[in-house]
Design a protein around this motif. Structure first.
Motif, short mmCIF file in Angstrom:
data_model
loop_
_atom_site.label_atom_id
_atom_site.label_comp_id
_atom_site.label_asym_id
_atom_site.label_seq_id
_atom_site.Cartn_x
_atom_site.Cartn_y
_atom_site.Cartn_z
N ILE A 135 0.86 -1.28 -0.06
CA ILE A 135 -0.25 0.16 0.04
C ILE A 135 0.67 1.27 0.17
N LYS A 136 2.05 1.18 0.80
CA LYS A 136 2.65 2.19 0.95
C LYS A 136 3.73 2.58 -0.41
N TYR A 137 3.83 1.57 -1.12
CA TYR A 137 4.64 1.64 -2.19
C TYR A 137 3.74 2.19 -3.29
N PHE A 138 2.60 1.70 -3.57
CA PHE A 138 1.35 2.19 -4.22
C PHE A 138 1.33 3.55 -4.11
N MET A 139 1.09 4.34 -3.05
CA MET A 139 0.76 5.54 -2.61
C MET A 139 1.97 6.39 -3.09
N ILE A 150 -9.95 5.80 -7.11
CA ILE A 150 -10.81 5.55 -5.99
C ILE A 150 -10.09 4.66 -4.83
N PHE A 151 -9.26 3.75 -5.33
CA PHE A 151 -8.28 2.99 -4.55
C PHE A 151 -7.56 3.78 -3.54
N LEU A 152 -6.91 4.57 -4.09
CA LEU A 152 -5.85 5.80 -3.36
C LEU A 152 -6.72 6.27 -2.33
N GLU A 153 -7.91 6.89 -2.89
CA GLU A 153 -8.51 7.67 -1.78
C GLU A 153 -8.92 6.82 -0.37
N HIS A 154 -9.45 5.59 -0.55
CA HIS A 154 -9.76 4.59 0.44
C HIS A 154 -8.61 4.17 1.23
N MET A 155 -7.32 4.12 0.52
CA MET A 155 -6.12 3.61 1.14
C MET A 155 -5.46 4.97 1.99
N GLU A 156 -5.45 6.14 1.56
CA GLU A 156 -5.24 7.36 2.47
C GLU A 156 -5.83 7.27 3.54
N ARG A 157 -7.04 6.78 3.58
CA ARG A 157 -8.01 6.93 4.78
C ARG A 157 -7.40 6.03 5.83
N ALA A 158 -6.97 4.82 5.15
CA ALA A 158 -6.65 3.57 5.94
C ALA A 158 -5.33 3.85 6.63
N ASN A 163 -3.91 6.51 7.28
CA ASN A 163 -4.45 7.58 8.36
C ASN A 163 -4.79 6.89 9.72
N VAL A 164 -5.56 5.81 9.62
CA VAL A 164 -6.19 5.25 10.78
C VAL A 164 -5.13 4.63 11.37
N ILE A 165 -4.34 3.73 10.53
CA ILE A 165 -3.22 2.77 10.96
C ILE A 165 -2.19 3.70 11.73
N ASP A 166 -1.91 4.83 10.95
CA ASP A 166 -0.88 5.75 11.72
C ASP A 166 -1.37 6.52 13.08
N ASP A 167 -2.65 6.68 13.03
CA ASP A 167 -3.49 7.13 14.27
C ASP A 167 -3.32 6.10 15.42
N LYS A 176 -1.08 3.60 15.82
CA LYS A 176 0.06 3.56 16.26
C LYS A 176 0.51 4.64 17.33
N GLN A 177 -0.02 5.82 16.66
CA GLN A 177 0.33 6.99 17.83
C GLN A 177 -0.46 7.11 18.89
N VAL A 178 -1.89 6.54 18.98
CA VAL A 178 -2.63 6.18 20.13
C VAL A 178 -1.80 5.28 21.11
N VAL A 179 -1.30 4.24 20.72
CA VAL A 179 -0.49 3.38 21.66
C VAL A 179 0.71 4.04 22.26
N GLU A 180 1.45 4.85 21.48
CA GLU A 180 2.50 5.37 22.02
C GLU A 180 2.13 6.55 22.87
N GLU A 181 1.12 7.32 22.67
CA GLU A 181 0.43 8.58 23.64
C GLU A 181 0.01 7.96 24.76
N TYR A 182 -0.76 6.75 24.78
CA TYR A 182 -1.39 6.16 25.89
C TYR A 182 -0.37 6.01 26.93
N ILE A 183 0.81 5.66 26.70
CA ILE A 183 1.80 5.40 27.67
C ILE A 183 2.36 6.57 28.40
#
Length: 301
Positions: free
Chosen positions: A6-10, A63-71, A73-77, A79-86
């Motif tokens: 996905i990241k290569y595609f983007m 269309i696929f790119l639009e969905h993957m950008e949102r996905a 972002n969710v994954i990055d968020d 990961k950040q939630v886990v880090e900031e939870y600490i």
């Protein structure tokens, strides 16, 4: 489907060039091409149209790119939630802002916030009014400071931070320069310096003038507040400008005059998504700025 694919595609979609994407990703071009091919094989569609060394997205690829950008972002968020939870006091805040808020408002809020939370980091994104709203809706950022606040946006929540006056800025040798206040209609024959069309502050000013029976004659345009102030300072016209943008320093050879009849104002506030939770550190900052500007307004009054 792998996250790496996905990241290569983007990256390829962004650059429209496989070699450039591979260089950015620090991998071999063949590796990028292979992963894109595998992704297309798995999906059963062509995501790109190949044109020599360049590529461009197919309709389904867009269309696929639009969905993957949102996905992503969710994954990055997540990961950040886990880090900031600490420890939310050591997270990173991604915040957008418009040009007219860059010189005083946002730096002031960040300065006072970091006095309490010195380990928090900021990533700042300056963009146009509409792009900031779209960024919050899409998930590119979770907080933006804008003025005025948008109306009728289903996917965002707005909080007013303060209301500010819009004042006249005119050359110091102008015939009206010694006035203590101005009626807006008195500027009907002047040459104006404004933001280009599409900037919301220009729309606010145009609407105020039209309500008083005239359309400003725009002689010069500037895409940032400093260039507008500079053009007025050079004697090339007058402008209407948020008072906060000149709170620290009045430009050389200019005077600031309050505008009456009508009194022009704009609301400035924070926008956040309705459909996503703020990250822990972002929530900390969001609550801080609401309280900070409430206390500031009480103090000024």
């Amino acid at each position: 489907m792998e996250l790496r694919q996905i990241k290569y595609f983007m990256e390829v979609a962004k650059r429209e060039h496989v070699t450039e994407a591979a260089n950015k990703l620090h991998v071999a071009q063949s590796a990028v091409s292979r992963q894109i091919f595998n992704l297309e094989e798995e999906l059963g569609v062509d995501l790109f149209i190949r044109e020599g060394r360049t590529v461009r997205l197919t309709r389904i690829g867009k269309i696929f790119l639009e969905h993957m950008e949102r996905a992503v972002n969710v994954i990055d968020d997540a990961k950040q939630v886990v880090e900031e939870y600490i420890d939310p006091h050591k997270g990173t805040i991604h915040i957008g802002f418009s040009a007219s808020l860059a010189s005083y408002i946002l730096p002031t809020a960040i300065y006072h916030f970091r006095k309490e939370y010195p380990d928090v980091k900021f990533e700042l994104y300056q963009d146009s009014y509409n792009e900031l709203i779209e960024g919050v809706v899409k998930g590119d950022i979770n907080i933006a400071i804008v003025g005025p606040l948008p109306n009728d946006k289903e996917k965002i929540h707005s909080s007013v931070l303060f209301t500010e006056d819009i004042v006249a800025l005119i050359p110091s040798n102008h015939p009206l320069a010694n006035r203590s206040s101005l009626k807006l209609i008195e500027l009907r024959d002047e040459s104006f310096v404004l933001f280009p069309e599409g900037f919301v502050l220009r729309e606010v000013i145009m609407e105020g003038c039209i309500q008083r029976g005239f359309r400003p004659k725009v002689s010069f345009e500037g895409k940032d507040i400093d260039s507008i102030k500079g053009l007025v300072s050079a004697g090339l016209g007058v402008t209407l400008i948020p008072e906060v943008t000149i709170v620290d320093c009045l430009p050389r050879a200019t005077v600031k005059i309050p505008v009456i009849e009508p009194s022009l104002k704009r609301s400035v506030g924070a926008i956040i998504p309705k459909e996503r939770e703020l990250l822990p550190t972002e929530k900390l900052f969001y609550e801080f700025i609401k309280e900070f500007f409430t206390r500031l307004e009480l103090y000024q009054n």
